[in-house]
Design a protein around this motif. Structure first.
Motif, short mmCIF file in Angstrom:
data_model
loop_
_atom_site.label_atom_id
_atom_site.label_comp_id
_atom_site.label_asym_id
_atom_site.label_seq_id
_atom_site.Cartn_x
_atom_site.Cartn_y
_atom_site.Cartn_z
N UNK A 1 63.76 47.67 27.66
CA UNK A 1 63.95 47.91 29.09
C UNK A 1 63.50 46.70 29.91
N UNK A 2 62.37 46.11 29.53
CA UNK A 2 61.88 44.95 30.28
C UNK A 2 62.82 43.76 30.13
N UNK A 3 63.33 43.52 28.92
CA UNK A 3 64.32 42.46 28.73
C UNK A 3 65.54 42.71 29.63
N UNK A 4 65.98 43.94 29.64
CA UNK A 4 67.16 44.30 30.42
C UNK A 4 66.95 44.03 31.91
N UNK A 5 65.80 44.43 32.42
CA UNK A 5 65.52 44.22 33.85
C UNK A 5 65.39 42.73 34.17
N UNK A 6 64.78 41.97 33.29
CA UNK A 6 64.69 40.52 33.51
C UNK A 6 66.08 39.90 33.60
N UNK A 7 66.95 40.30 32.68
CA UNK A 7 68.30 39.75 32.66
C UNK A 7 69.08 40.12 33.92
N UNK A 8 68.86 41.32 34.43
CA UNK A 8 69.54 41.73 35.66
C UNK A 8 69.09 40.91 36.86
N UNK A 9 67.89 40.35 36.77
CA UNK A 9 67.39 39.47 37.84
C UNK A 9 67.75 38.00 37.58
N UNK B 1 55.80 33.96 40.94
CA UNK B 1 55.50 35.27 40.33
C UNK B 1 56.80 35.94 39.92
N UNK B 2 57.21 35.70 38.70
CA UNK B 2 58.47 36.30 38.24
C UNK B 2 58.37 36.88 36.82
N UNK B 3 57.22 36.72 36.19
CA UNK B 3 57.09 37.17 34.81
C UNK B 3 56.52 38.59 34.72
N UNK B 4 56.87 39.26 33.64
CA UNK B 4 56.32 40.58 33.31
C UNK B 4 55.36 40.40 32.14
N UNK B 5 54.21 41.05 32.23
CA UNK B 5 53.21 40.98 31.17
C UNK B 5 53.20 42.29 30.39
N UNK B 6 53.33 42.19 29.06
CA UNK B 6 53.27 43.35 28.18
C UNK B 6 52.44 42.95 26.96
N UNK B 7 52.67 43.61 25.83
CA UNK B 7 51.92 43.26 24.62
C UNK B 7 52.85 43.31 23.43
N UNK B 8 52.42 42.75 22.32
CA UNK B 8 53.29 42.66 21.14
C UNK B 8 53.24 43.90 20.26
N UNK B 9 52.39 44.87 20.58
CA UNK B 9 52.26 46.06 19.74
C UNK B 9 52.89 47.30 20.37
N UNK B 10 53.47 47.17 21.54
CA UNK B 10 53.98 48.33 22.25
C UNK B 10 55.27 48.85 21.61
N UNK B 11 55.66 50.05 21.98
CA UNK B 11 56.86 50.67 21.42
C UNK B 11 58.10 49.87 21.83
N UNK B 12 59.02 49.59 20.91
CA UNK B 12 60.13 48.69 21.20
C UNK B 12 60.99 49.08 22.39
N UNK B 13 61.19 50.37 22.64
CA UNK B 13 62.07 50.77 23.75
C UNK B 13 61.60 50.20 25.08
N UNK B 14 60.28 50.12 25.26
CA UNK B 14 59.74 49.54 26.50
C UNK B 14 60.13 48.07 26.63
N UNK B 15 60.08 47.35 25.52
CA UNK B 15 60.45 45.93 25.53
C UNK B 15 61.94 45.77 25.83
#
Length: 428
Positions: free
Chosen positions: A139-147, A123-137
């Motif tokens: 942040x999620x990329x950033x947090x994944x990279x920090x891990x 369990x290491x993945x984050x689930x989002x959607x392709x239509x969401x506001x880019x800033x959220x994406x």
């Protein structure tokens, strides 16, 4: 609202304005003469109460200096908690302690990701959607990279048509690899409301924590985060809540998570009684206040004092009722007046699935938006082809909507939009 004979006449709009139970609030806002503002889903207008509460806060600074933290009309030390309590009914929190006004949308998302994203085993993945506001994406990329993970660990649910998301498609992606889910309450382009209750129940059945971005819904539609069991949520206060440009954001954390250490610690997340002990070991607040980081931006919170007071009076249910009615009226006018001019209404038509703005699609959308502005109508453009129109329950009149559609019709008949380039401005 059913389509009524004569609904396309101005007199019909005037009759709706006379019967509007929220009409008194229109005078509470600064509206520009000769202009019709339909961009409240990007930045709400200034109200006289927000102006007054900001000026009162400035006066407290002038009068009390540093003692304004504990004295004055709204002592600053407790201001974030007080505004959280006023916001709690708007998101359906079970307790005022579950809401705090702090940070900004993206800062709060980073805080919540840092707190709740705990990858373990598969369990290491984050689930989002392709239509969401880019800033959220971002942040999620950033947090994944920090891990130590790459961007392939962000799963984005696909849209079948580029407008909407299907809850079944989201649920299908709730696999044993998903550690956390982040979704919008309302899609910022199409205005679709997601079934938050169902998605939360499905996530929890699979042992997954779920949070929501409420930027395009808080202040426009009722929420029941506590009843639904939502784990957390975050939002801005400058759109539907009219808190002003750069207004401080809000976040919700379900009380069952109280006591969890904040992922990003800072001194304003302290227990209030220990904050000034100056210990090097944090004692977090036992409520949503724990997720504050730095000193509150007092002057950017201040307009919310007046604005949230107004929302408490008007009531989110009445606001939602007028929003649905005035947007249906707008859609009926568009269909009647602009039906053969290349427009397509790209938002859900059902009340239960539609947020507070109309998503009007046209291949010349950028040019049409510029022509509208040149004619005193303030819309919002979203690439590649969307004109967002957002009548706001507290300050938009039905006659405003009627006049806006007549002007849009004139622009199309006279081809005024051809005077402009079909490309967005720097800020859109």
């Amino acid at each position: 609202m059913n389509t009524v004979s004569g609904f396309y006449l101005k007199e019909y709009a005037q009759s709706l304005d006379r019967d509007d139970p929220l009409k008194a609030y229109r005078d509470e806002f600064y509206t520009k003469p000769g202009s019709i503002y339909l961009d409240g889903n990007s930045l709400g207008l200034l109200s006289k109460r927000a102006e007054k509460s900001l000026l009162n806060t400035l006066n407290d600074w002038k009068t009390y200096g540093i003692d304004g933290w504990t004295q004055g009309s709204n002592p600053w030390f407790y201001l974030s908690e007080k505004m959280g309590a006023l916001s709690a009914p708007l998101v359906g929190a079970s307790s005022p302690d579950e809401v705090i006004v702090t940070g900004s949308t993206t800062v709060n998302l980073h805080q919540l990701l840092a707190t709740f994203y705990k990858p373990k085993g598969d369990r290491k993945k984050i689930l989002a959607d392709e239509l969401t506001f880019p800033s959220d994406i971002y942040a999620m990329h950033s947090q994944l990279e920090m891990h130590g993970y790459d961007k392939t660990n962000l799963v984005q649910v696909k849209s079948r048509d580029g407008r909407f998301l299907e809850e079944d498609d989201i649920i299908d992606q709730m696999t044993e690899e998903i550690a956390l889910i982040i979704l919008p309450t309302v899609l910022y382009r199409s205005g679709q409301i997601l079934d938050m209750e169902r998605l939360t129940a499905e996530a929890h059945e699979r042992g997954i924590i779920i949070g929501f971005d409420g930027c395009h819904s808080v202040g426009a539609i009722p929420h029941y985060f506590g009843e639904w069991g939502v784990d957390f949520a975050y939002w801005c206060n400058y759109k539907h809540l009219n808190g002003g440009p750069g207004s401080v954001g809000g976040l919700y954390v379900n009380s069952r998570h109280f006591g969890r250490s904040p992922g990003l610690a800072g001194w304003f997340g302290s227990d209030k009684n220990k904050q000034f002990d100056m210990e090097h070991l944090l004692t977090p607040a036992q409520n949503a206040g724990a997720y504050q980081i730095g000193t509150p931006h007092v002057l950017s919170i201040a307009p919310l004092i007046g604005s949230l007071e107004m929302f408490g009076e008007a009531g989110i249910d009445r606001i939602r009722q007028k929003s649905l009615q005035i947007n249906e009226y707008l859609m009926n006018l568009i269909s009647f007046e602009l039906g053969n001019m290349g427009f397509f209404i790209g938002n859900p038509r059902e009340d239960s699935r539609r947020g507070a703005h109309i998503s009007l699609e046209h291949k010349e959308a950028a040019r049409i938006c510029k022509a509208l502005k040149a004619n005193g109508i303030v819309p919002d453009f979203r690439a590649p082809n969307i004109i967002r129109l957002a009548p706001v329950a507290l300050y938009t009149a039905y006659t405003d909507v009627w006049e806006a559609v007549q002007i849009l019709k004139k622009i199309m008949i006279e081809k005024e939009y051809e005077n402009f380039k079909n490309e967005r401005d720097v800020v859109a």
